[in-house]
Design a protein around this motif. Structure first.
Motif, short mmCIF file in Angstrom:
data_model
loop_
_atom_site.label_atom_id
_atom_site.label_comp_id
_atom_site.label_asym_id
_atom_site.label_seq_id
_atom_site.Cartn_x
_atom_site.Cartn_y
_atom_site.Cartn_z
N VAL A 75 6.45 -14.62 -5.70
CA VAL A 75 6.99 -13.24 -5.74
C VAL A 75 6.97 -12.54 -4.39
O VAL A 75 7.49 -11.44 -4.26
N GLY A 76 6.34 -13.16 -3.39
CA GLY A 76 6.23 -12.53 -2.08
C GLY A 76 4.85 -11.95 -1.86
O GLY A 76 4.20 -11.50 -2.81
N ALA A 77 4.41 -11.93 -0.60
CA ALA A 77 3.05 -11.50 -0.27
C ALA A 77 2.74 -10.07 -0.70
O ALA A 77 1.66 -9.80 -1.25
N PRO A 78 3.63 -9.08 -0.46
CA PRO A 78 3.28 -7.70 -0.85
C PRO A 78 3.01 -7.56 -2.35
O PRO A 78 2.11 -6.81 -2.76
N PHE A 79 3.77 -8.29 -3.17
CA PHE A 79 3.64 -8.14 -4.62
C PHE A 79 2.43 -8.91 -5.16
O PHE A 79 1.93 -8.60 -6.25
N ALA A 80 1.96 -9.90 -4.41
CA ALA A 80 0.73 -10.59 -4.80
C ALA A 80 -0.46 -9.63 -4.76
O ALA A 80 -1.45 -9.83 -5.47
N LEU A 81 -0.37 -8.58 -3.94
CA LEU A 81 -1.46 -7.62 -3.81
C LEU A 81 -1.68 -6.81 -5.09
O LEU A 81 -2.72 -6.15 -5.25
N ALA A 95 -19.09 -8.88 -14.78
CA ALA A 95 -17.72 -9.21 -15.17
C ALA A 95 -16.71 -8.42 -14.34
O ALA A 95 -15.71 -8.96 -13.84
N GLY A 96 -16.95 -7.10 -14.20
CA GLY A 96 -16.04 -6.28 -13.42
C GLY A 96 -16.00 -6.68 -11.96
O GLY A 96 -14.93 -6.73 -11.34
N GLU A 97 -17.18 -6.99 -11.41
CA GLU A 97 -17.23 -7.39 -10.01
C GLU A 97 -16.58 -8.75 -9.80
O GLU A 97 -15.96 -8.99 -8.76
N THR A 98 -16.71 -9.66 -10.76
CA THR A 98 -16.07 -10.97 -10.65
C THR A 98 -14.55 -10.81 -10.57
O THR A 98 -13.88 -11.45 -9.75
N ALA A 99 -13.99 -9.96 -11.44
CA ALA A 99 -12.55 -9.70 -11.38
C ALA A 99 -12.16 -9.12 -10.03
O ALA A 99 -11.16 -9.52 -9.43
N SER A 100 -12.97 -8.18 -9.54
CA SER A 100 -12.69 -7.56 -8.25
C SER A 100 -12.77 -8.57 -7.11
O SER A 100 -11.97 -8.53 -6.17
N LEU A 101 -13.72 -9.50 -7.20
CA LEU A 101 -13.87 -10.51 -6.15
C LEU A 101 -12.66 -11.44 -6.10
O LEU A 101 -12.23 -11.85 -5.01
N VAL A 102 -12.13 -11.79 -7.27
CA VAL A 102 -10.91 -12.62 -7.29
C VAL A 102 -9.78 -11.87 -6.62
O VAL A 102 -9.03 -12.41 -5.79
N GLY A 103 -9.64 -10.58 -6.96
CA GLY A 103 -8.60 -9.77 -6.34
C GLY A 103 -8.78 -9.67 -4.83
O GLY A 103 -7.80 -9.70 -4.07
N THR A 104 -10.04 -9.55 -4.39
CA THR A 104 -10.31 -9.45 -2.95
C THR A 104 -9.88 -10.71 -2.22
O THR A 104 -9.35 -10.65 -1.11
N GLN A 105 -10.11 -11.86 -2.84
CA GLN A 105 -9.69 -13.11 -2.22
C GLN A 105 -8.16 -13.20 -2.13
O GLN A 105 -7.62 -13.69 -1.14
N VAL A 106 -7.48 -12.71 -3.15
CA VAL A 106 -6.02 -12.65 -3.08
C VAL A 106 -5.60 -11.72 -1.94
O VAL A 106 -4.69 -12.03 -1.15
N TYR A 107 -6.28 -10.59 -1.83
CA TYR A 107 -5.99 -9.62 -0.76
C TYR A 107 -6.18 -10.23 0.62
O TYR A 107 -5.34 -10.05 1.51
N GLN A 108 -7.27 -10.96 0.80
CA GLN A 108 -7.58 -11.50 2.13
C GLN A 108 -6.56 -12.52 2.59
O GLN A 108 -6.40 -12.73 3.80
N LEU A 109 -5.86 -13.15 1.67
CA LEU A 109 -4.78 -14.06 2.05
C LEU A 109 -3.44 -13.34 2.07
O LEU A 109 -2.65 -13.49 3.02
N ALA A 110 -3.17 -12.51 1.04
CA ALA A 110 -1.85 -11.88 0.93
C ALA A 110 -1.65 -10.77 1.96
O ALA A 110 -0.51 -10.53 2.38
N MET A 111 -2.72 -10.08 2.37
CA MET A 111 -2.55 -8.98 3.32
C MET A 111 -2.08 -9.49 4.69
O MET A 111 -1.07 -8.99 5.21
N PRO A 112 -2.75 -10.46 5.33
CA PRO A 112 -2.21 -10.96 6.59
C PRO A 112 -0.87 -11.67 6.44
O PRO A 112 -0.03 -11.62 7.34
N LEU A 113 -0.65 -12.32 5.28
CA LEU A 113 0.66 -12.95 5.05
C LEU A 113 1.75 -11.89 4.92
O LEU A 113 2.89 -12.13 5.33
N THR A 114 1.41 -10.74 4.36
CA THR A 114 2.37 -9.64 4.31
C THR A 114 2.75 -9.22 5.73
O THR A 114 3.93 -8.99 6.04
N ALA A 115 1.73 -9.13 6.60
CA ALA A 115 1.99 -8.74 7.99
C ALA A 115 2.81 -9.80 8.72
O ALA A 115 3.75 -9.48 9.46
N VAL A 116 2.46 -11.08 8.52
CA VAL A 116 3.10 -12.16 9.27
C VAL A 116 4.49 -12.49 8.72
O VAL A 116 5.47 -12.59 9.47
#
Length: 423
Positions: free
Chosen positions: A164-170, A14-35
């Motif tokens: 809300v913007g890419a940085p806040f999605a993180l 359960a904990g890892e599933t929540a973390s994996l969802v967050g990681t997927q958000v990170y993988q999109l929101a992090m480069p979008l924050t940069a771009v």
């Protein structure tokens, strides 16, 4: 092993599933924050990707030895908290109008450092709480969670970025690591006291490499993983920039595209065990790898217009099915053939090579995007993927019928009268 392993595994799952969802958000929101927020170009995105994975090269090997000495449960909890703090600092800096590209790089590197210890400890921890006969099922569930996260995470990340913007999605990723820490802390099964190896650190690190490269099975899976990660990282480095600049996709559309395409990964996790029982483990590995390598060839063919999103959906759907079906079994093979006491350092050696190529792929992707254009860089990366399945095709793994024929291989020191000296 205690009968309550299912309860412990469910908390970790359960904990890892929540973390994996967050990681997927990170993988999109992090480069979008940069771009979108910091107006980064292809070269800067390459640098961001390189520093994200650089800790695997710099710290991966000693981390593997340390994980074998420490209680892995504690390592998982502390490293999850470290990632939560590092990633949570990004939206805070953005809110204070203090976020710069340099600070983004530093925080990405800090999160990557914590992730090194988490990844090595996690891959070594599962066999300590799950009986061997249930490992394939447990890995299938975790891989299915990865697939579910890949379906929901990008869509959530894209929607939050627009809202809300890419940085806040993180913030979603930061909170997900807190959930991961809580899940692991709820585990009742305690590991056996770690046996501290008196051998020097350099000798223990070398033992992880010796065991990895002495096993024909591990050499094959490592070669496939490293070559795939190198080429795929070229693609991922410039994919967000390609979608935003060339295909004129909004963050929401890009996230939804990746989410729909990830349904293939869920199906791959669900059916791969059944397929392996029917046609054999080795054949399943090869078939899945070939499918996963061919599908991304569609990506460079995408052009702005109505068919851009469906083409990307098709590519990611088929690629996700193949690679996920392959990964379930390669993970189980590694856990099966490696002795328990060597899991940490062997996983570290494995990850040092398999993930250590990602900084190279990131820098190469940025360089190719700058000099060949975004579409040309995609073409190079996807064409390179075609060679990765050869490591499996040309190895003894293709003849393996089932896991029953695999047994933990003794460490090199046990096969000889004395361990080989370290150069």
């Amino acid at each position: 092993m205690a009968r309550g392993w299912r309860r412990d595994f469910n908390f970790v799952w359960a904990g890892e599933t929540a973390s994996l969802v967050g990681t997927q958000v990170y993988q999109l929101a992090m480069p979008l924050t940069a771009v979108l927020t910091l107006d980064a170009d292809a070269t800067q995105l390459g640098l961001l990707g390189a520093l994200t994975f650089a800790p695997y090269v710099l710290l991966g090997l000693p981390a593997g030895v340390l994980v074998d000495r420490w209680q892995r449960r504690g390592v998982l909890i502390l490293s999850s908290l470290g990632q939560a703090l590092s990633i949570g600092a990004i939206p805070l800096l953005a809110a204070l109008d203090l976020l710069t590209f340099g600070r983004l790089l530093a925080l990405a590197c800090a999160a990557g450092t914590a992730r090194v210890f988490f990844t090595i400890a996690y891959r070594s921890y599962l066999p300590a709480i799950v009986p061997p006969e249930h490992l394939t099922g447990a890995n299938s569930r975790l891989t299915a969670s990865e697939s579910v996260a890949e379906i929901g995470g990008p869509g959530l990340g894209g929607a939050l970025t627009q809202l809300v913007g890419a940085p806040f999605a993180l913030l979603v990723d930061a909170v997900s690591y807190l959930a991961s820490a809580l899940g692991v802390s709820a585990v009742r099964q305690r590991e056996k006291a770690a046996r501290v190896d008196p051998a020097p650190l350099r000798s223990q690190v070398s033992e992880g490499f010796r065991f990895t490269f002495s096993s024909a099975y591990l050499r094959a899976t490592l070669g496939e993983a490293a070559s795939y990660n190198l080429c795929w990282q070229i693609v991922l480095t410039i994919l967000t920039l390609f979608a935003v600049k060339e295909l004129h996709m909004s963050p929401g559309t890009l996230g939804l595209t990746l989410s729909v395409g990830a349904v293939g990964a869920l199906l791959g996790a669900a059916f791969t065990d059944r397929l392996a029982r029917r046609v054999g483990l080795g054949r399943t590995l090869v078939i899945a790898a070939v499918i996963g390598d061919l599908a991304p060839l569609l990506l460079p063919a995408a052009h702005r217009g109505t068919w851009a999103a469906p083409l990307l959906v098709c590519a990611f759907f088929v690629q996700g099915f193949g690679i996920t079906a392959c990964n379930v079994h390669t993970m189980t093979i590694r856990q099966t053939v490696t002795p328990q006491r060597l899991l940490g350092r062997t996983n570290a050696a494995y990850l040092f090579v398999a993930l250590g190529v990602k900084p190279v792929g990131s820098l190469l992707g940025g360089w190719l995007g700058t000099h060949l254009g975004l579409r040309g860089a995609l073409a190079v990366g996807t064409a390179g993927l075609l060679s990765t399945c050869l490591f499996l095709i040309l190895s003894p793994l293709r003849k393996v019928r089932s896991l029953d024929s695999l047994r933990p291989e003794p460490p090199e020191g046990a096969r000889a009268a004395a361990p080989a000296s370290t150069p």
